[in-house]
Write a protein that holds these residues in place. Structure first.
Motif, PDB file in Angstrom:
ATOM      1  N   LEU A   1     -92.453  48.370 -43.808  1.00  0.00           N
ATOM      2  CA  LEU A   1     -93.609  49.089 -44.040  1.00  0.00           C
ATOM      3  C   LEU A   1     -94.571  48.482 -44.768  1.00  0.00           C
ATOM      4  O   LEU A   1     -95.969  48.684 -44.501  1.00  0.00           O
ATOM      5  CB  LEU A   1     -93.470  50.700 -44.576  1.00  0.00           C
ATOM      6  N   LEU A   2     -94.404  47.945 -45.879  1.00  0.00           N
ATOM      7  CA  LEU A   2     -95.282  47.286 -46.788  1.00  0.00           C
ATOM      8  C   LEU A   2     -95.886  45.780 -46.413  1.00  0.00           C
ATOM      9  O   LEU A   2     -96.876  45.454 -46.994  1.00  0.00           O
ATOM     10  CB  LEU A   2     -94.619  47.127 -48.281  1.00  0.00           C
TER      11      LEU A   2
ATOM     12  N   PRO B   1     -98.593  58.759 -47.124  1.00  0.00           N
ATOM     13  CA  PRO B   1     -98.222  58.564 -45.751  1.00  0.00           C
ATOM     14  C   PRO B   1     -97.018  57.502 -45.498  1.00  0.00           C
ATOM     15  O   PRO B   1     -96.527  57.642 -44.434  1.00  0.00           O
ATOM     16  CB  PRO B   1     -99.596  57.630 -45.119  1.00  0.00           C
ATOM     17  N   ILE B   2     -96.828  56.747 -46.485  1.00  0.00           N
ATOM     18  CA  ILE B   2     -95.756  56.019 -46.483  1.00  0.00           C
ATOM     19  C   ILE B   2     -94.509  56.739 -46.265  1.00  0.00           C
ATOM     20  O   ILE B   2     -93.397  56.321 -45.770  1.00  0.00           O
ATOM     21  CB  ILE B   2     -95.577  54.804 -47.627  1.00  0.00           C
ATOM     22  N   LEU B   3     -94.295  57.650 -47.288  1.00  0.00           N
ATOM     23  CA  LEU B   3     -93.308  58.652 -47.291  1.00  0.00           C
ATOM     24  C   LEU B   3     -92.995  59.321 -46.054  1.00  0.00           C
ATOM     25  O   LEU B   3     -91.950  59.390 -45.350  1.00  0.00           O
ATOM     26  CB  LEU B   3     -93.458  59.602 -48.436  1.00  0.00           C
ATOM     27  N   ALA B   4     -94.145  59.804 -45.424  1.00  0.00           N
ATOM     28  CA  ALA B   4     -94.045  60.500 -44.134  1.00  0.00           C
ATOM     29  C   ALA B   4     -93.473  59.509 -42.930  1.00  0.00           C
ATOM     30  O   ALA B   4     -93.020  59.964 -42.238  1.00  0.00           O
ATOM     31  CB  ALA B   4     -95.400  60.994 -43.630  1.00  0.00           C
ATOM     32  N   ASP B   5     -94.091  58.328 -43.138  1.00  0.00           N
ATOM     33  CA  ASP B   5     -93.847  57.194 -42.133  1.00  0.00           C
ATOM     34  C   ASP B   5     -92.415  56.721 -42.146  1.00  0.00           C
ATOM     35  O   ASP B   5     -91.583  56.580 -41.215  1.00  0.00           O
ATOM     36  CB  ASP B   5     -94.550  56.277 -42.049  1.00  0.00           C
ATOM     37  N   SER B   6     -91.885  56.874 -43.448  1.00  0.00           N
ATOM     38  CA  SER B   6     -90.461  56.402 -43.516  1.00  0.00           C
ATOM     39  C   SER B   6     -89.552  57.431 -43.077  1.00  0.00           C
ATOM     40  O   SER B   6     -88.441  57.400 -42.531  1.00  0.00           O
ATOM     41  CB  SER B   6     -90.051  56.233 -45.223  1.00  0.00           C
TER      42      SER B   6
ATOM     43  N   PRO C   1    -106.241  55.041 -40.228  1.00  0.00           N
ATOM     44  CA  PRO C   1    -106.047  54.103 -41.126  1.00  0.00           C
ATOM     45  C   PRO C   1    -104.748  53.891 -42.185  1.00  0.00           C
ATOM     46  O   PRO C   1    -104.604  54.816 -42.558  1.00  0.00           O
ATOM     47  CB  PRO C   1    -107.499  53.782 -41.940  1.00  0.00           C
ATOM     48  N   GLY C   2    -103.946  52.888 -42.185  1.00  0.00           N
ATOM     49  CA  GLY C   2    -103.057  53.032 -43.234  1.00  0.00           C
ATOM     50  C   GLY C   2    -101.685  53.370 -42.512  1.00  0.00           C
ATOM     51  O   GLY C   2    -100.623  53.558 -43.405  1.00  0.00           O
ATOM     52  N   ALA C   3    -101.708  54.014 -41.444  1.00  0.00           N
ATOM     53  CA  ALA C   3    -100.460  54.664 -40.800  1.00  0.00           C
ATOM     54  C   ALA C   3     -99.727  53.487 -40.098  1.00  0.00           C
ATOM     55  O   ALA C   3    -100.119  52.433 -39.811  1.00  0.00           O
ATOM     56  CB  ALA C   3    -100.918  55.477 -39.683  1.00  0.00           C
ATOM     57  N   SER C   4     -98.421  53.669 -40.121  1.00  0.00           N
ATOM     58  CA  SER C   4     -97.412  52.786 -39.571  1.00  0.00           C
ATOM     59  C   SER C   4     -97.663  52.819 -37.828  1.00  0.00           C
ATOM     60  O   SER C   4     -97.462  54.091 -37.612  1.00  0.00           O
ATOM     61  CB  SER C   4     -96.052  53.005 -40.233  1.00  0.00           C
TER      62      SER C   4
END
Length: 456
Positions: free
Chosen positions: A75-76, A37-42, A102-105
């Motif tokens: 993001l973090l 998800p972090i990669l997708a949000d980035s 949950p956890g999404a930006s």
């Protein structure tokens, strides 16, 4: 306002990649569920080009050169702290109004469907589109505001005037987005009231400040001498001002109730405001007190001058027909303008465009002409430039700094943690905002400088 500079460390078994389990039987689902998800949000955020990495790094990482780390920090850590990635997106505001996975930006979620989404309190999409119909042709009205509206100084809502913000916070167009991010960040905490976004709020704060002022006379005597020295004090002003041989009358204005009976003075008042509001209030409520005096000097209580020096100063004003002047600052004093420090070789005084609010002296006619100037601000910032411009317009080059008398300004000017400035901020007054607004309104120059030949 800076965030941590450290980057998170991923722990991993020495013999396996981070996204694989210790048993080596396949991908670690928890790890993949966190990283993907972090990669997708980035990717969503980078592809939008809306994230202001350099401005974010400048504001939260202390250096724009850390811009390459800004998105990871956001993001973090940053989004959880409510940091904005761009002026008109507030992650706390968005999360409170739109559920997300949950956890999404929050920012990435918003960017995937920005039309009609609650971006921040300062952007009103319906209001914005009604005034700027061309925004309908953009990917979204929010995108139009972000990509073009800031540079064009288009107001995002009825509560925000970008023209006012640019002027009041002294911001050029190319730095306006950064300035907005800083202002919005300050408004999250105690600075909300003083970080005004339009003239109406500034004037409302000023009016509320004045309405809370209470002026009370502890002693009112009568004029005995031709000159008057007003001191804004908490009781700690120099004892030398009370010298028996003084050739001026003394007016003390306490900004806190005195713990002990005030020392002998012709006039003693208590007023719970600032020096500028005290002067304005006294001129309006007791104009007859100032009428008998040829000259009035308005002193801060941390200015060290003797009675003999003050007599020399007033005589210099009288002998040279000066309407607005101040003693020079002695070496080692705290001051903002080089032109006000004592100049070696000066025959007596130097003509300047204005003098500072810490110790301006005005002639009777200059005080009458400048009475309204004292009501133009609370902090005094910018009021001094306005008084100088008024006196020069009406009476010519009769404004000077007197080098033959040197005063010592004993306290540092602390615009962040000083008691006066904390008090002003708590009451919705930002001295810088007041100054730049006054200068802009009257087309005044900021620099205090010499304007003509010296004299004696």
């Amino acid at each position: 306002m800076s965030g941590p500079r450290t980057t998170p460390k991923l722990s991993r078994p020495s013999s396996a990649p981070a996204n694989w389990s210790r048993a080596g039987s396949g991908p670690d689902k928890a790890g993949a569920g966190t990283i993907l998800p972090i990669l997708a949000d980035s990717w969503t955020i980078l592809n939008s080009r809306a994230f202001r990495a350099a401005d974010y790094a400048w504001l939260h990482l202390s250096s724009r050169y850390l811009a390459p780390l800004a998105l990871f920090h956001y993001l973090l850590a940053g989004e959880k702290r409510g940091y904005r990635p761009t002026p008109f997106f507030d992650p706390d505001f968005f999360r409170a109004r739109k559920p997300q996975a949950p956890g999404a930006s929050a920012f990435a979620t918003f960017l995937r469907a920005p039309h009609g989404a609650p971006a921040c309190a300062e952007f009103d999409e319906d209001w914005f589109v009604a005034r700027h119909p061309e925004a309908k042709a953009a990917a979204s009205p929010w995108a139009y505001m972000t990509e073009q509206g800031i540079a064009k100084r288009l107001d995002p809502s009825p509560e925000v005037s970008l023209a006012f913000v640019a002027g009041a916070y002294r911001t050029r167009n190319k730095r306006l987005a950064r300035s907005l991010m800083k202002i919005f960040h300050r408004r999250r905490g105690d600075g909300k009231k003083s970080c005004v976004l339009n003239r109406q709020d500034l004037e409302a704060n000023q009016a509320a400040f004045r309405a809370a002022i209470k002026l009370r006379a502890l002693h009112e005597g009568a004029a005995r001498r031709p000159w008057l020295v007003f001191v804004q004090t908490n009781g700690g002003h120099p004892a030398a001002l009370h010298a028996p041989e003084r050739r001026y009358d003394l007016m003390l204005n306490y900004y806190h109730e005195p713990k002990e009976p005030p020392r002998e003075a012709e006039y003693v008042f208590v007023q719970n405001g600032t020096k500028t509001t005290a002067i304005a209030e006294l001129i309006e409520a007791r104009p007859q007190l100032f009428d008998p005096y040829d000259y009035v000097l308005f002193l801060d209580d941390d200015i060290d001058l003797s009675a003999a020096q003050l007599a020399d100063f007033f005589e210099t004003m009288r002998n040279n027909s000066l309407d607005l002047a101040q003693p020079a600052l002695a070496e080692g004093s705290y001051g903002s303008f080089l032109a006000l420090f004592q100049k070696a070789g000066s025959p007596g005084f130097r003509r300047v465009n204005y003098v500072e609010i810490m110790m301006p002296a005005l002639s009777r006619r200059a005080l009458a002409a400048s009475a309204d100037c004292f009501r133009s601000g609370i902090s005094g910032f910018g009021v001094d430039a306005l008084i100088g411009a008024t006196v020069r317009r009406l009476f010519g080059a009769t404004v000077a700094v007197v080098d033959r008398v040197a005063a010592r300004h004993q306290r540092a000017i602390d615009l962040e943690g000083g008691a006066l400035y904390l008090y002003l901020s708590a009451n919705g007054i930002d001295p810088g905002v007041e100054m730049w607004t006054i200068l802009a309104d009257h087309e005044l120059e900021q620099d205090l400088r010499e304007t003509g030949a010296s004299g004696l």
